[in-house]
Design a protein around this motif. Structure first.
Motif, PDB file in Angstrom:
ATOM      1  N   UNK A   1       0.771  -1.289   0.001  1.00  0.00           N
ATOM      2  CA  UNK A   1       0.001  -0.166   0.091  1.00  0.00           C
ATOM      3  C   UNK A   1       0.816   1.083   0.152  1.00  0.00           C
ATOM      4  N   UNK A   2       2.017   1.352   0.781  1.00  0.00           N
ATOM      5  CA  UNK A   2       2.706   2.493   0.899  1.00  0.00           C
ATOM      6  C   UNK A   2       2.067   3.454   1.916  1.00  0.00           C
ATOM      7  N   UNK A   3       2.406   4.389   2.276  1.00  0.00           N
ATOM      8  CA  UNK A   3       1.875   5.258   3.589  1.00  0.00           C
ATOM      9  C   UNK A   3       1.199   6.484   2.877  1.00  0.00           C
ATOM     10  N   UNK A   4       0.930   7.472   3.821  1.00  0.00           N
ATOM     11  CA  UNK A   4       0.386   8.761   3.569  1.00  0.00           C
ATOM     12  C   UNK A   4      -1.119   8.429   3.306  1.00  0.00           C
ATOM     13  N   UNK A   5      -1.630   9.028   2.222  1.00  0.00           N
ATOM     14  CA  UNK A   5      -3.197   8.820   2.049  1.00  0.00           C
ATOM     15  C   UNK A   5      -3.446   7.502   1.585  1.00  0.00           C
ATOM     16  N   UNK A   6      -2.573   6.726   1.367  1.00  0.00           N
ATOM     17  CA  UNK A   6      -3.163   5.374   0.505  1.00  0.00           C
ATOM     18  C   UNK A   6      -3.624   4.343   1.701  1.00  0.00           C
ATOM     19  N   UNK A   7      -4.632   3.715   1.369  1.00  0.00           N
ATOM     20  CA  UNK A   7      -5.277   2.843   2.160  1.00  0.00           C
ATOM     21  C   UNK A   7      -6.182   1.667   1.856  1.00  0.00           C
ATOM     22  N   UNK A   8      -6.367   0.774   2.525  1.00  0.00           N
ATOM     23  CA  UNK A   8      -7.429  -0.250   1.987  1.00  0.00           C
ATOM     24  C   UNK A   8      -8.542  -0.248   3.136  1.00  0.00           C
ATOM     25  N   UNK A   9      -9.881  -0.104   2.613  1.00  0.00           N
ATOM     26  CA  UNK A   9     -10.798   0.184   3.533  1.00  0.00           C
ATOM     27  C   UNK A   9     -12.022  -0.738   3.358  1.00  0.00           C
ATOM     28  N   UNK A  10     -12.630  -1.502   4.366  1.00  0.00           N
ATOM     29  CA  UNK A  10     -13.650  -2.368   4.066  1.00  0.00           C
ATOM     30  C   UNK A  10     -14.715  -1.817   4.652  1.00  0.00           C
ATOM     31  N   UNK A  11     -15.819  -1.373   4.012  1.00  0.00           N
ATOM     32  CA  UNK A  11     -16.892  -0.561   4.557  1.00  0.00           C
ATOM     33  C   UNK A  11     -18.200  -1.320   3.815  1.00  0.00           C
ATOM     34  N   UNK A  12     -19.197  -0.458   3.948  1.00  0.00           N
ATOM     35  CA  UNK A  12     -20.504  -1.040   3.763  1.00  0.00           C
ATOM     36  C   UNK A  12     -21.265  -0.037   2.909  1.00  0.00           C
ATOM     37  N   UNK A  13     -22.541  -0.413   2.077  1.00  0.00           N
ATOM     38  CA  UNK A  13     -22.998   0.734   1.411  1.00  0.00           C
ATOM     39  C   UNK A  13     -24.042   1.190   2.430  1.00  0.00           C
ATOM     40  N   UNK A  14     -24.004   2.540   2.787  1.00  0.00           N
ATOM     41  CA  UNK A  14     -24.723   3.338   3.844  1.00  0.00           C
ATOM     42  C   UNK A  14     -26.256   3.467   3.126  1.00  0.00           C
ATOM     43  N   UNK A  15     -25.939   4.267   1.968  1.00  0.00           N
ATOM     44  CA  UNK A  15     -27.188   4.817   1.277  1.00  0.00           C
ATOM     45  C   UNK A  15     -27.221   4.604  -0.225  1.00  0.00           C
ATOM     46  N   UNK A  16     -27.874   4.264  -0.858  1.00  0.00           N
ATOM     47  CA  UNK A  16     -28.310   4.228  -2.349  1.00  0.00           C
ATOM     48  C   UNK A  16     -29.158   5.695  -2.776  1.00  0.00           C
ATOM     49  N   UNK A  17     -28.434   6.222  -3.937  1.00  0.00           N
ATOM     50  CA  UNK A  17     -28.991   7.360  -4.353  1.00  0.00           C
ATOM     51  C   UNK A  17     -29.977   7.214  -5.660  1.00  0.00           C
ATOM     52  N   UNK A  18     -29.012   6.008  -6.595  1.00  0.00           N
ATOM     53  CA  UNK A  18     -29.473   5.815  -7.713  1.00  0.00           C
ATOM     54  C   UNK A  18     -29.632   4.126  -7.990  1.00  0.00           C
ATOM     55  N   UNK A  19     -30.848   3.780  -7.734  1.00  0.00           N
ATOM     56  CA  UNK A  19     -31.102   2.462  -7.622  1.00  0.00           C
ATOM     57  C   UNK A  19     -30.532   1.806  -8.925  1.00  0.00           C
TER      58      UNK A  19
END
Lengths: 382, 138
Positions: free
Chosen positions: A100-118
């Motif tokens: 990944x390296x450092x700074x603003x690089x990342x790996x993020x596990x998340x979830x869909x909080x909201x859908x705007x366009x079905x």
């Protein structure tokens, strides 16, 4: 920038957040000087990677055809010439695939909080509460070395073409010149290396999911939604004053945002538009959008790549003072792994603009259309 | 007196450099680089290596010098706590650096440096010595 979707729910991630964070940070080296001695490539292989991009990863069994179909330019920018990449750049890159390296690089596990366009969300297989993975990293030391090497060459070129430079960092050469073409050939190598880097991280993320969720065989449930560059110059044809014109579009800190119907948009998304990924800071959220016709006309099909900083890194470190950014995030249900104290301070929410506001501007201005909001659960930082 | 001072730059990091002589200033540039990436007191002077850099002019030589240090760290994990410039003219630098190889279990991580830039680059002689400024791409 890359987005994966899983078949799991946000709750299933929360249930194993600690274990998942542990396994991910073991499998994917991050941080200062991160390297993979166990996945070091010889020069010959590295040159093939630079030339073939994700085609190489597919050949080696690290990428499926489906993966490649959902990457900008199918994971291989054409015109890459490894002979234009220095020994030094190869040396920096040889142990950095899958890091990944450092700074603003990342790996993020998340979830869909909201859908705007079905409709667009359905085309991407995204639905409310579905777990996702965002991967933000690029060409690592190899790309930085190509940049350093090219700056020296461009400095000479600017002199020989009589280009007056208001700042030496703006050194350049005409695109069609020998120097210009050599640079584009080297830059394509860096982009291909970045595609493979994110592909290898995807491979090890899939392994981590298999391990943690006890999946069998090659099943990890992680499918690639889209992968797009955010710092690249590309030769494209756009309308300029009513005329189709060949342009070199430089998207620096910006990402491609092509509309529905464009032939470079993967078939799966052609009726809705290219997925556009705009990550926010690790304490807020990220957005999936799609490109629009009006954005294509006004910005040559480009959008911002992130929220943008409001504090310099040093300012952020001062502002963070004795605060425990990690604990603050934990109380909000976000687990951060692998980040140094300095990185945590530099990357805290207050150091960035609010991505909600930034994305609202994209949406209201018609540059992109909002599709879904992703909230973070587990973050691996450098 | 410390031979360098940080200044604010959104996204990146600027360093002002000072030196009684040009050699001093280049040594301070090395020290600033080390200070950005790691706690310098955690680097032990175990090995000494020779470094040679060339460039068409003095300002470019400063950027190339820092690029050399960035490369040594990123490709070989080399960190330095002591720099000595043996000879320096407008186009060539020969120096030595003492330090050790990066060990994640011992070293305090700070920031990764992508490169040294030419943005607002300065290197000037003053009555009291030399002054310069470099912005690092982080």
């Amino acid at each position: 920038m890359r987005l994966l979707r899983s078949g799991l729910s946000g709750q299933e991630i929360r249930n194993v957040a600690n274990g998942l964070a542990e396994v991910l940070s073991l499998k994917i080296p991050s941080g200062l000087g991160s390297s993979r001695k166990d996945f070091s490539q010889d020069v010959k292989t590295l040159r093939r990677i630079l030339e073939q991009g994700v085609g190489w990863a597919h050949e080696q069994g690290y990428a499926s055809k489906e993966d490649a179909a959902h990457i900008e330019a199918q994971g291989c920018i054409s015109g890459a010439e490894p002979s234009q990449v220095s020994e030094r750049a190869l040396e920096r890159g040889k142990s950095q695939l899958g890091t990944l390296g450092s700074g603003n690089h990342f790996l993020e596990v998340g979830y869909v909080r909201e859908v705007f366009d079905e409709r667009a969300a359905a085309a991407m297989g995204l639905e409310k509460d579905l777990a996702t993975v965002l991967i933000h990293t690029g060409s690592r030391g190899l790309g930085h070395q190509i940049c350093s090497d090219s700056l020296s060459l461009m400095m000479q070129a600017a002199r020989s073409y009589g280009i007056h430079l208001p700042d030496r960092q703006l050194c350049c050469a005409p695109i069609g010149s020998v120097e210009g073409r050599k640079y584009l050939a080297a830059m394509a190598c860096a982009a291909n290396f970045a595609f493979v880097n994110r592909q290898m991280i995807t491979h090890w993320t899939r392994e981590a999911f298999q391990e943690v969720f006890g999946m069998v065989g090659s099943e990890s449930g992680l499918e690639l939604v889209y992968d797009v560059c955010h710092n690249i110059a590309k030769l494209e044809t756009h309308q300029v004053q009513g005329k189709a014109t060949r342009l070199c579009v430089h998207r620096k800190g910006a990402t491609r945002a092509f509309p529905q119907g464009h032939r470079e948009v993967p078939e799966r998304y052609r009726a809705v538009g290219q997925p556009v990924l705009v990550p926010g800071d690790m304490g807020r959220c990220s957005y999936v959008l799609v490109g629009t016709e009006s954005g294509y006309a006004e910005t040559f099909g480009s959008a911002c790549h992130g929220a943008g900083r409001v504090m310099s890194r040093k300012q952020a470190q001062k502002a963070a003072g004795g605060r425990s950014v990690i604990k603050e995030l934990e109380t909000r249900g976000i687990l951060v792994k692998g980040a140094s104290r300095a990185t945590l301070a530099e990357e805290m929410s207050q150091a960035y603009k609010n991505v909600d506001d930034v994305v609202e501007v994209l949406h209201q201005a018609g540059i992109c259309r909002k599709v879904a909001r992703l909230d973070p659960l587990v973050v691996v930082k450098g | 007196m410390q031979g360098f001072r940080y200044f604010e730059h959104t996204g990146d990091l600027g360093v002002e450099l000072y030196g009684d002589t040009l050699e001093d200033l280049f040594e301070h540039a090395g020290e600033a680089f080390t200070d950005i990436v790691i706690d310098p007191s955690s680097v032990r002077p175990l090995q000494e290596i020779e470094l040679r850099v060339e460039a068409p002019d003095l300002e470019q030589l400063l950027v190339e010098w820092l690029s050399e240090l960035i490369f040594r760290f990123d490709a070989h994990g080399r960190l330095f706590c002591h720099y000595h410039i043996r000879s320096l003219d407008a186009q060539r630098l020969v120096g030595t650096a003492r330090g050790e190889v990066f060990d994640p279990t011992r070293h305090t991580i700070r920031t990764e440096v992508k490169g040294a830039t030419y943005h607002q680059l300065e290197l000037r002689r003053y009555e009291q010595g030399w002054k310069g400024r470099v912005i690092f791409d982080l």
